[in-house]
Scaffold this motif. Structure first.
Motif, short mmCIF file in Angstrom:
data_model
loop_
_atom_site.label_atom_id
_atom_site.label_comp_id
_atom_site.label_asym_id
_atom_site.label_seq_id
_atom_site.Cartn_x
_atom_site.Cartn_y
_atom_site.Cartn_z
N LEU A 25 0.82 -1.21 0.00
CA LEU A 25 0.00 0.00 0.00
C LEU A 25 0.86 1.27 0.00
N LEU A 26 2.05 1.17 0.61
CA LEU A 26 2.95 2.32 0.67
C LEU A 26 3.86 2.43 -0.55
N GLY A 27 3.74 1.45 -1.47
CA GLY A 27 4.57 1.47 -2.67
C GLY A 27 5.84 0.66 -2.58
N PHE A 28 5.98 -0.13 -1.51
CA PHE A 28 7.17 -0.95 -1.31
C PHE A 28 6.75 -2.36 -0.91
N VAL A 37 12.44 -5.98 -2.76
CA VAL A 37 13.32 -6.09 -3.92
C VAL A 37 13.27 -4.76 -4.67
N LEU A 38 14.42 -4.14 -4.84
CA LEU A 38 14.47 -2.79 -5.38
C LEU A 38 13.82 -2.69 -6.74
N ASP A 39 12.88 -1.74 -6.84
CA ASP A 39 12.28 -1.38 -8.13
C ASP A 39 11.49 -2.51 -8.76
N ARG A 40 10.99 -3.45 -7.93
CA ARG A 40 10.19 -4.56 -8.47
C ARG A 40 8.87 -4.66 -7.70
N ASP A 41 7.78 -4.74 -8.45
CA ASP A 41 6.48 -4.98 -7.83
C ASP A 41 5.74 -6.10 -8.55
N LEU A 74 7.49 8.50 7.09
CA LEU A 74 8.03 7.14 6.91
C LEU A 74 8.29 6.86 5.44
N VAL A 75 7.35 7.18 4.57
CA VAL A 75 7.52 6.92 3.14
C VAL A 75 8.70 7.70 2.59
N ASP A 76 8.86 8.95 3.01
CA ASP A 76 10.01 9.73 2.57
C ASP A 76 11.31 9.04 2.97
#
Length: 333
Positions: free
Chosen positions: A219-222, A284-288, A317-319
């Protein structure tokens, strides 16, 4: 590398011959080998070298569970590696065989001579035994290096003693320590995974199965892979740069692009959301697009980026998560 779990299996395997030269006598060492750190590898490398020179099998005897978990479970150390990773690391050194002894009070009650006769002489047909100067074995740890040398004279095997080698970086509490499992544990307890890697000779690893979490990261993009059933010592809470390894891909396709993936790893309780359960989560960096549920994965920890913090807002937190990912990306690059 052959793995034996009882005497009959080991005796049969060795009698049939192991290794390229089909060797049926051995050079042996004994130890818990938790973490298979650089000190262990110096001893094990000596075993392999002597075995190759004498055309014998290179064999290690190890124990599962750790003896401390049997004798003093309330004080037993957290293990650096589970048995599967320990065996993988031992195989990588070039051993021909490993005898995994199920450690029990009955095994612990054997006298030094009974232990050596039953396991090293009759089962593994040892011609050389490699040990550290501080070796202890047999009932009440009553056997020493001198005992092993004496028994070697009786049973016809040579004893090679290896000196302690190497020092790790000083701990926060002060002082330095030789390469050892306890030194690696102390560094991990501080979150110093880079220092632990210096002792281990490799990044520290955690193994587990990806389980469902709160889905908050997505939900937070990570989106994160939450590890369950973790094997390996979990370090101090914090955010780490690391890698997510997928062993099943490495086994079926060693060059698979998704076999080793850069990651930012969170260890802790998510205090911003008043969490209470301690978790290990890897983004995992830059992977969704990855579907990892129910998959066994390995997380390597390369560098601690920061301690766990409580933020006043989700936006803050997101920042910080964006900053963590940028730092992890730069470090891993």
């Amino acid at each position: 590398m052959q793995v034996w779990h009882d005497l009959a299996e080991a005796a049969h395997g060795l009698a049939a011959g192991v290794g390229e030269g089909r060797r049926s006598t051995s050079v042996v060492t004994i130890g818990n080998f938790d973490g298979v750190h650089r000190g262990h590898r110096a001893v094990l490398g000596r075993v392999v070298g002597l075995a190759r020179a004498d055309r014998r099998a290179a064999v290690a005897v190890t124990f599962d569970p750790h003896p401390a978990q049997v004798h003093r479970p309330e004080q037993a150390p957290e293990l650096l590696t589970g048995l599967p990773d320990r065996l993988d690391l031992l195989a990588a050194i070039g051993l021909d065989g490993v005898l995994v002894l199920h450690y029990t009070l009955d095994l612990a009650s054997l006298t030094p001579e009974e232990f050596v006769t039953r396991y090293l002489v009759e089962t593994l047909r040892a011609r050389t035994v490699v040990v550290g100067h501080d070796v202890r074995f047999g009932k009440g740890n009553s056997g020493s290096l001198a005992t092993m040398v004496e028994l070697g004279g009786v049973h016809g095997f040579e004893v090679v003693a290896v000196d302690d080698i190497g020092e790790c970086r000083p701990l926060t509490a002060g002082g330095s320590a030789r390469w050892s499992s306890s030194a690696a544990r102390a560094l991990l307890a501080e979150g110093d995974v880079a220092g632990a890697a210096d002792v281990l000779g490799r990044p520290h690893r955690l193994r587990g199965v990806v389980v469902h979490g709160d889905a908050r990261g997505r939900l937070l993009g990570f989106p994160t892979a939450n590890l369950g059933g973790i094997q390996g010592m979990v370090p101090a809470d914090g955010v780490y740069a690391g890698r997510l390894l997928r062993p099943h891909l490495a086994a079926s396709d060693p060059g698979h692009a998704d076999g080793v993936l850069p990651a930012a790893v969170s260890v802790g309780t998510n205090p911003t959301f008043d969490g209470v359960d301690r978790r290990v989560e890897a983004y995992v960096l830059d992977r969704d697009d990855l579907e990892l549920y129910d998959e066994e994965v390995v997380v390597e920890l390369v560098e601690r980026l920061r301690p766990t913090l409580r933020f006043d807002s989700v936006e803050a937190l997101v920042d910080q998560m964006h900053a963590d990912v940028d730092k992890a990306r730069d470090l891993l690059r």
